[in-house]
Motif scaffolding. Structure first.
Motif, short mmCIF file in Angstrom:
data_model
loop_
_atom_site.label_atom_id
_atom_site.label_comp_id
_atom_site.label_asym_id
_atom_site.label_seq_id
_atom_site.Cartn_x
_atom_site.Cartn_y
_atom_site.Cartn_z
N SER A 158 31.10 3.38 -1.57
CA SER A 158 31.48 4.68 -2.09
C SER A 158 30.69 5.80 -1.42
O SER A 158 31.24 6.86 -1.11
CB SER A 158 31.28 4.71 -3.61
N LEU A 159 29.41 5.58 -1.21
CA LEU A 159 28.60 6.57 -0.50
C LEU A 159 29.10 6.79 0.92
O LEU A 159 29.23 7.93 1.37
CB LEU A 159 27.14 6.13 -0.46
N VAL A 160 29.39 5.71 1.62
CA VAL A 160 29.86 5.84 2.99
C VAL A 160 31.21 6.56 3.03
O VAL A 160 31.41 7.49 3.81
CB VAL A 160 29.95 4.46 3.67
N GLY A 161 32.13 6.13 2.18
CA GLY A 161 33.45 6.77 2.16
C GLY A 161 33.38 8.23 1.76
O GLY A 161 34.07 9.08 2.33
N GLY A 162 32.56 8.52 0.77
CA GLY A 162 32.43 9.91 0.33
C GLY A 162 31.77 10.79 1.37
O GLY A 162 32.19 11.93 1.59
N LEU A 163 30.73 10.29 2.03
CA LEU A 163 30.05 11.10 3.03
C LEU A 163 30.89 11.31 4.28
O LEU A 163 30.85 12.38 4.88
CB LEU A 163 28.70 10.47 3.38
#
Length: 89
Positions: A41-46
Motif C-alpha cells: 500500500s505504501l509503494v502503490g500510494g507513493l
C-alpha cells in the motif's frame, strides 16, 4: 505527506487483516500477510502520489488500496481438499 503515508500504511494493514480473516486457508502465515499489505500500500500510494501530484487524494488512496489487494492476491493459493489433502498437511 507524512500523514498520507500513515494512511497508506493503515489502509494496507486493514486490507491485510481483513483478507487474513476472510481467507485463512488460502493465505500463508499471518506475519507475511500483515507486512505485505502495508508495504504494498505504501509503494502503490507513493508511486501514485508522485505521478498525479499533491492534491489528489481521491486517486492516491484507492490506488494504494488496490495495490495492496493485488499483492495480497499474489500470496493466495488454492485450499487443500480432496484425497491428497491429508497427505500434504
Amino acid at each position: 505527506m507524512l500523514w498520507e503515508a500513515v494512511v497508506f500504511a493503515a489502509l494496507g494493514l486493514l486490507a491485510a487483516w481483513s483478507a487474513s480473516r476472510m481467507f485463512p486457508l488460502r493465505l500463508p502465515a499471518s506475519p507475511l500477510v500483515l507486512t505485505t499489505g502495508p508495504v504494498a500500500s505504501l509503494v502503490g500510494g507513493l508511486v501514485t502520489y508522485s505521478i498525479v501530484g499533491v492534491h489528489h487524494p481521491e486517486a492516491t488512496f484507492p490506488a494504494a488500496l488496490l495495490t495492496s489487494a493485488a499483492l495480497l492476491s499474489v500470496l493466495s493459493r488454492p485450499p487443500r481438499r480432496g484425497r491428497h489433502a491429508k497427505a500434504l498437511g
